[in-house]
Enzyme design. Sequence first.
Site, PDB file in Angstrom:
ATOM      1  N   ASP A  11       1.872   4.109   2.679  1.00 23.80           N
ATOM      2  CA  ASP A  11       0.823   4.935   2.069  1.00 23.80           C
ATOM      3  C   ASP A  11       1.404   6.051   1.198  1.00 23.80           C
ATOM      4  OD1 ASP A  11      -1.794   5.504   1.457  1.00 23.80           O
ATOM      5  OD2 ASP A  11      -2.333   6.315   3.423  1.00 23.80           O
ATOM      6  N   ASP A  12       1.754   7.185   1.813  1.00 28.08           N
ATOM      7  CA  ASP A  12       2.316   8.333   1.082  1.00 28.08           C
ATOM      8  C   ASP A  12       3.525   8.837   1.869  1.00 28.08           C
ATOM      9  OD1 ASP A  12       0.064   8.870  -1.020  1.00 28.08           O
ATOM     10  OD2 ASP A  12      -0.971   8.631   0.907  1.00 28.08           O
ATOM     11  N   HIS A  34       1.257   4.756  -2.561  1.00 27.43           N
ATOM     12  CA  HIS A  34       0.856   5.521  -3.754  1.00 27.43           C
ATOM     13  C   HIS A  34       2.121   6.132  -4.320  1.00 27.43           C
ATOM     14  CE1 HIS A  34      -3.449   5.394  -2.541  1.00 27.43           C
ATOM     15  NE2 HIS A  34      -2.904   5.292  -1.343  1.00 27.43           N
ATOM     16  N   GLU A  93     -11.085   3.773   6.183  1.00 24.98           N
ATOM     17  CA  GLU A  93     -10.022   4.676   6.662  1.00 24.98           C
ATOM     18  C   GLU A  93     -10.750   5.805   7.395  1.00 24.98           C
ATOM     19  OE1 GLU A  93      -7.945   6.796   3.524  1.00 24.98           O
ATOM     20  OE2 GLU A  93      -6.320   7.445   4.870  1.00 24.98           O
ATOM     21  N   HIS A 118      -9.525   1.056  -1.077  1.00 23.55           N
ATOM     22  CA  HIS A 118      -9.456   1.775   0.200  1.00 23.55           C
ATOM     23  C   HIS A 118     -10.855   1.753   0.797  1.00 23.55           C
ATOM     24  CE1 HIS A 118      -5.651   3.237  -1.267  1.00 23.55           C
ATOM     25  NE2 HIS A 118      -5.496   4.101  -0.292  1.00 23.55           N
ATOM     26  N   HIS A 155       0.857  -1.189   0.000  1.00 28.83           N
ATOM     27  CA  HIS A 155       0.000   0.000   0.000  1.00 28.83           C
ATOM     28  C   HIS A 155       0.893   1.238   0.000  1.00 28.83           C
ATOM     29  CE1 HIS A 155      -3.682   2.251   1.960  1.00 28.83           C
ATOM     30  NE2 HIS A 155      -3.019   3.024   1.100  1.00 28.83           N
TER      31      HIS A 155
HETATM   32  N1  HPA Z   1      -6.545   7.487   1.186  1.00 34.65           N
HETATM   33  C1  HPA Z   1      -7.243   7.753   0.097  1.00 34.65           C
HETATM   34  N2  HPA Z   1      -6.696   8.180  -1.038  1.00 34.65           N
HETATM   35  C2  HPA Z   1      -5.371   8.345  -1.081  1.00 34.65           C
HETATM   36  C3  HPA Z   1      -4.599   8.087   0.018  1.00 34.65           C
HETATM   37  C4  HPA Z   1      -5.213   7.635   1.215  1.00 34.65           C
HETATM   38  O1  HPA Z   1      -4.588   7.371   2.264  1.00 34.65           O
HETATM   39  N3  HPA Z   1      -3.321   8.363  -0.359  1.00 34.65           N
HETATM   40  C5  HPA Z   1      -3.344   8.738  -1.646  1.00 34.65           C
HETATM   41  N4  HPA Z   1      -4.591   8.730  -2.100  1.00 34.65           N
HETATM   42 ZN    ZN Z   2      -3.672   4.849   0.490  1.00 32.75          ZN
END
Ligand code: HPA
Ligand code: ZN
Length: 350
Positions: free
Chosen positions: A286-287, A27, A208, A205, A25
Amino acid sequence: MDTLADFPRQKLPALLQAMPKAELHVHIEGTLEPELIFALARRNGVTLRYADVQALRAAYAFTDLQSFLDIYYAGASVLLQEQDFFDMAMAYFRRAAVDRIVHAELFFDPQTHTARGVPMQTIMGGLVRACTAARSELGISSALILCFLRHLSEADAFDALEQALPYRQHFIGVGLDSSERGHPPDKFARVFAQCREHGLHIVAHAGEEGPAQYIRDALDLLGAQRIDHGVRCVEDPELVRRLARERIPLTVCPLSNVKLKVFDTLAEHNLPALLDAGLCVTLNSDDPAYFGGYLNQNFLETFAALPQLTADHAAQLARNSFDASFVAEATKGRWRDELARVIAQVAKEP
Ligand code: HPA
Ligand code: ZN
């Protein structure tokens, strides 16, 4: 399972760093570091809203998912040429090698780029070239997962799929990301049905910021094989039992969850409860350029904040990352063997 019962806690950081692991996971646009954003802006003649790297970094004070996404999409606006996508992905792979990532399944958001006039060929060309170089130069195996932006329409998603299908052999699956609240999975049920017909793996996703019901819908209406985040499943005990029974992986991202205020602190993260419930949880970044750390930083900070997490949990998370990946069973077996070898080696080091 208590095979590492005597493992000394002070050696836990060494174990976390040395363990081979898969990242499922991340991006790729979320790995764009401010320095690279400014370098690409200069290279491409793009003007940013921020004066310099410091001003951009200072803007990384998020209050929720949307406040992050606004800056994340602005950062991605510097990506114009095939070389930009290659440079971004290679920077991630070099960082991944340091964290002992042996396999990465990368999300990419083509609609963010095609909407700015960047052709699908430019995006795919750069990313695929980087995946090939990661294998030959770094020994990292990788795959691409195309994410649909859920704040856009179903028609936009169908359009993205149509543009991507000429490159079908270059991506293994599809996912669903962007603003979760108010964009439930059912909006994309027909698009995902078509993706399944093309033999694509399905992830989404869910849970969250959105409710546990979105996790159920991702499973039942989209056919999701893995849930990205999914931490809000605990609000629905029957769903938790189902996720455990069906061994649906959750790709959990602790530093992201704290930065986007899903949890106030890492000490309050529900990772221990998810593991106790017998769920196939994996840790992910994630990012990472936006959330304060790559994969090993997620492991180190999470284990430091949650003293109930042990070396057995560490090994379980690494094993889960292989189990949950979309690779051949024989490959998973090789990585599990390598994991066992590394664990034994760290255990006997002084
Ligand atoms: N959630 C939803 N969209 C996203 C995320 C995330 O954590 N990171 C990049 N796009
Ligand atoms: Zn994500």
